[in-house]
Write a protein that holds these residues in place. Structure first.
Motif, mmCIF file in Angstrom:
data_model
loop_
_atom_site.group_PDB
_atom_site.id
_atom_site.type_symbol
_atom_site.label_atom_id
_atom_site.label_comp_id
_atom_site.label_asym_id
_atom_site.label_seq_id
_atom_site.Cartn_x
_atom_site.Cartn_y
_atom_site.Cartn_z
ATOM 1 N N HIS A 79 42.231 38.654 43.278
ATOM 2 C CA HIS A 79 41.825 39.662 42.283
ATOM 3 C C HIS A 79 40.425 40.170 42.644
ATOM 4 O O HIS A 79 39.571 39.399 43.112
ATOM 5 C CB HIS A 79 41.819 39.031 40.888
ATOM 6 N N PRO A 80 40.144 41.467 42.450
ATOM 7 C CA PRO A 80 38.808 41.990 42.789
ATOM 8 C C PRO A 80 37.659 41.242 42.122
ATOM 9 O O PRO A 80 36.570 41.125 42.708
ATOM 10 C CB PRO A 80 38.880 43.445 42.306
ATOM 11 N N LEU A 81 37.868 40.715 40.906
ATOM 12 C CA LEU A 81 36.787 39.997 40.224
ATOM 13 C C LEU A 81 36.612 38.575 40.732
ATOM 14 O O LEU A 81 35.618 37.920 40.407
ATOM 15 C CB LEU A 81 37.047 39.972 38.715
ATOM 16 N N ALA A 82 37.559 38.077 41.533
ATOM 17 C CA ALA A 82 37.509 36.688 41.988
ATOM 18 C C ALA A 82 36.337 36.436 42.927
ATOM 19 O O ALA A 82 35.905 35.289 43.092
ATOM 20 C CB ALA A 82 38.819 36.317 42.674
ATOM 21 N N ARG A 83 35.810 37.503 43.547
ATOM 22 C CA ARG A 83 34.696 37.296 44.479
ATOM 23 C C ARG A 83 33.367 37.073 43.752
ATOM 24 O O ARG A 83 32.377 36.665 44.369
ATOM 25 C CB ARG A 83 34.576 38.487 45.409
#
Length: 315
Positions: free
Chosen positions: A176-180
């Motif tokens: 997911h893009p927010l996982a980073r």
């Protein structure tokens, strides 16, 4: 003055004294209100005193009732100890932890150290609403969760002790893009549909908490879906639907997911120890002592004032 008093009459009196409401007291004792009132009146006749002042609006203890209460509690506690001794000790205490690896498990582990002669058995329900119904049905004894989110009919039949203000987190698919991000600002979830147990009758309190948290932030509560049971099924559902999941910071990480704390603000969920009113068991006292001890050691009830920019200050 009688030589002997039926303990049932004393239990009717103490329960009514604790509730100051005959209907609620009768519900706790699983008797009809008329039967409870009859027992209280019989005790008053046998003692020759009036124990309660009753009006259409309230019930209050008389001075004689106030004097009797501590003695009645000691008599009933002694009776409970006698019955437990005759039965070979207290029965196992069934403790719902909701999910493995959480704060509730640490409290249980410490309680077992404090009460080594008593059996405290772990159970796992899907949420506090479901666990509360099981407690009132006698199939569970204790649970943990957001007691303030329970329906009044459940909450009024339970006792609870605040254990910790738990920081909330979000469980994300690993890609997911927010996982980073090491932490996820609450505003970054705008436009997302976040799973919070909607449609699950056992987690109504958690879904309600999520709705309060997301209100006005353009964050949706994900539509109802069957609850995934087991790590493999959880992984499959996460991969298929890709919904972030509202969790707490101690939630066990599942396969192919990352857990990130929520910030800006740091939302806190009030976690309580919950048990049936009137339940007397050494394990309950051990759990309460363990929660207080760990909470004092780790500051569970003393969040940083800078974090109290919260939409949730719920008990």
């Amino acid at each position: 003055m009688p030589q002997d008093i039926d303990p049932r009459l004393l239990r009717a009196f103490t329960t009514t004294a604790e509730e100051l409401h005959f209907t609620r007291a009768a519900a706790r004792l699983y008797v009809a209100q008329q039967a409870l009132s009859r027992d209280v009146r019989r005790l008053e006749r046998e003692l020759g005193v009036e124990l309660f002042l009753r009006t259409t609006r309230q019930v209050t203890l008389t001075p004689d009732g106030e004097r009797l209460l501590p003695y009645a509690r000691r008599v009933l506690a002694a009776q409970d100890e006698l019955l437990a001794a005759c039965a070979g000790g207290a029965p196992p205490l069934l403790v719902d932890l909701n999910t493995e690896g959480m704060v509730s498990g640490r409290v249980l582990a410490r309680a077992r150290e404090l009460a080594p002669r008593h059996e405290l058995m772990a159970r796992f329900q899907s949420g506090l609403t479901g666990a509360a119904a099981e407690i009132l049905a006698g199939r569970l004894d204790v649970s943990f969760g957001y007691a303030g989110g329970l329906a009044p009919v459940l909450r009024d039949a339970l006792s609870h002790q605040l254990v910790r203000y738990e920081p909330l987190a979000v469980l994300l698919p690993a890609d997911h893009p927010l996982a980073r991000l090491p932490e996820v600002p609450l505003g970054a979830l705008a436009g997302e549909s976040v799973y919070a147990g909607a449609g699950n009758p056992g987690t109504v309190e958690w879904t309600g908490l999520a709705r309060r948290l997301f209100a006005g932030r353009s964050i949706e509560v994900a539509a109802p879906a069957p609850m995934a049971v087991g790590a493999e099924e959880f992984r499959r559902v996460m991969a298929k639907h890709r919904n972030p999941v509202l969790a707490v910071v101690d939630f066990p990480v599942m396969p192919d997911t990352v857990l990130r704390p929520l910030v800006d603000p740091v939302p806190l969920s009030p976690l309580s120890l919950v048990w049936r009113k009137g339940l007397r068991h050494p394990g309950v006292e051990a759990l309460r002592a363990a929660a207080a001890e760990l909470g004092a050691e780790e500051g569970w009830l003393d969040p940083d004032p800078r974090d109290l920019l919260l939409p949730l200050s719920l008990h």
